[in-house]
Scaffold this motif. Sequence first.
Motif, PDB file in Angstrom:
ATOM      1  N   LEU A  12     124.125 142.772  75.923  1.00  0.00           N
ATOM      2  CA  LEU A  12     124.764 141.740  76.733  1.00  0.00           C
ATOM      3  C   LEU A  12     124.149 140.356  76.645  1.00  0.00           C
ATOM      4  O   LEU A  12     124.812 139.386  76.325  1.00  0.00           O
ATOM      5  CB  LEU A  12     124.743 142.205  78.179  1.00  0.00           C
ATOM      6  N   HIS A 238     127.505 146.945  86.278  1.00  0.00           N
ATOM      7  CA  HIS A 238     126.071 147.201  86.160  1.00  0.00           C
ATOM      8  C   HIS A 238     125.253 146.266  87.043  1.00  0.00           C
ATOM      9  O   HIS A 238     125.634 145.118  87.256  1.00  0.00           O
ATOM     10  CB  HIS A 238     125.605 146.936  84.719  1.00  0.00           C
ATOM     11  N   MET A 249     119.455 147.908  82.925  1.00  0.00           N
ATOM     12  CA  MET A 249     120.771 147.863  83.547  1.00  0.00           C
ATOM     13  C   MET A 249     121.121 149.265  84.033  1.00  0.00           C
ATOM     14  O   MET A 249     120.840 150.241  83.361  1.00  0.00           O
ATOM     15  CB  MET A 249     121.826 147.411  82.534  1.00  0.00           C
ATOM     16  N   HIS A 272     127.117 142.584  86.759  1.00  0.00           N
ATOM     17  CA  HIS A 272     128.089 142.170  85.739  1.00  0.00           C
ATOM     18  C   HIS A 272     129.003 143.333  85.399  1.00  0.00           C
ATOM     19  O   HIS A 272     128.687 144.485  85.677  1.00  0.00           O
ATOM     20  CB  HIS A 272     127.381 141.680  84.479  1.00  0.00           C
ATOM     21  N   MET A 274     130.431 145.417  82.299  1.00  0.00           N
ATOM     22  CA  MET A 274     130.057 145.627  80.912  1.00  0.00           C
ATOM     23  C   MET A 274     131.203 146.300  80.196  1.00  0.00           C
ATOM     24  O   MET A 274     131.665 147.365  80.615  1.00  0.00           O
ATOM     25  CB  MET A 274     128.800 146.478  80.843  1.00  0.00           C
TER      26      MET A 274
HETATM   27 CU   LIG Z   1     125.366 145.989  81.505  1.00  0.00          CU
END
Ligand SMILES: [Cu+2]
Length: 323
Positions: A12, A238, A249, A272, A274
């Motif tokens: 990420l 996450h 994460m 966030h 993912m």
């Molecule tokens: Cu993530």
Amino acid sequence: MRQFILVSAAALLPALIAHNAAAHAVLETPTAPAGGYKAVVTIPHGCDGEPTNSVRIDIPEGFVSVKPMPKAGWTLAVEEGDYAKSYQVHGKAVASGVTAVTWSDGALPDGQFDEFALRGTLASVEPGQKLFFRTVQTCASGEVAWIEIPAEGQDAHALEHPAPGLTILAADTGMAAHHAHGDQATMAGDLKITTAWARAMLPGQPSGGGYLTIENTGAADDRLLSVASPSAGRVEVHTMEMNNDVMVMRPVEGGLAIPAGETVTLKPGGLHMMFMEVTAPFKEGAAVPVTLEFEKAGAVELELKVGPARGGMPEMDHSGHGK
Ligand SMILES: [Cu+2]
């Protein structure tokens, strides 16, 4: 059972991912928003068994008004010079200052570690930007130079002696300023969803990050149960935390609580979405359709506008948003 995900540097936020903290010179705090910052470089070992006698740190452009911390038993020396440009710090223009710091005449045994600290201000930096603190430790008959800098998209693991790196995070004030210039909301019952965007993916990056802000204007708690997208085989929410210089994460279990009257923000460096098993890498300027499934508000469809792979969120025109 809890699932832990140790992120590879290609994931990420490529910049955030630390290497083997036990073996490399690293920054104690490898992520920070613009503003005041204390850089603490850890020297993990000597040179091939020899004790370290001096440590020199080059100050990266953008870290201004730097003051080093003296250390007992070491002689402190600073180099000063002009910056590449002038920076505004607390309303004053700052165009020169400390450019390198050396602690010398010390003796740090190979079997011990020590920390070398600087304070200063991160000025004119953008979220996602990386600053590198090139660090050289010198011993009686050799040196270890932590000065290698990964190329764009390169895994820092590939480097033998990476320079300690700092990744700039988005500041909350930046998000507020963004709202002020016309981010429109997607409404779903009592939920107001704003600042929906995703990051462009780098070549070879296996998964993408998506962000948004959910405000619960109602009197009842809600919960984000799942996220789906035709652009990805799987989407998870996450959390992200630094743990001993390694970004960890974890999927949020049982859905993401959106408490009554509160605002939950998904942003780089924190919570966030993912996107995994991505069909085609997200490209800047494109849009990623998502369906958010809430316990009370039900299914909400919207599009995440894709911003740059590094740096801040895109300017949003929201023409593609459902309202
Ligand atoms: Cu993530």
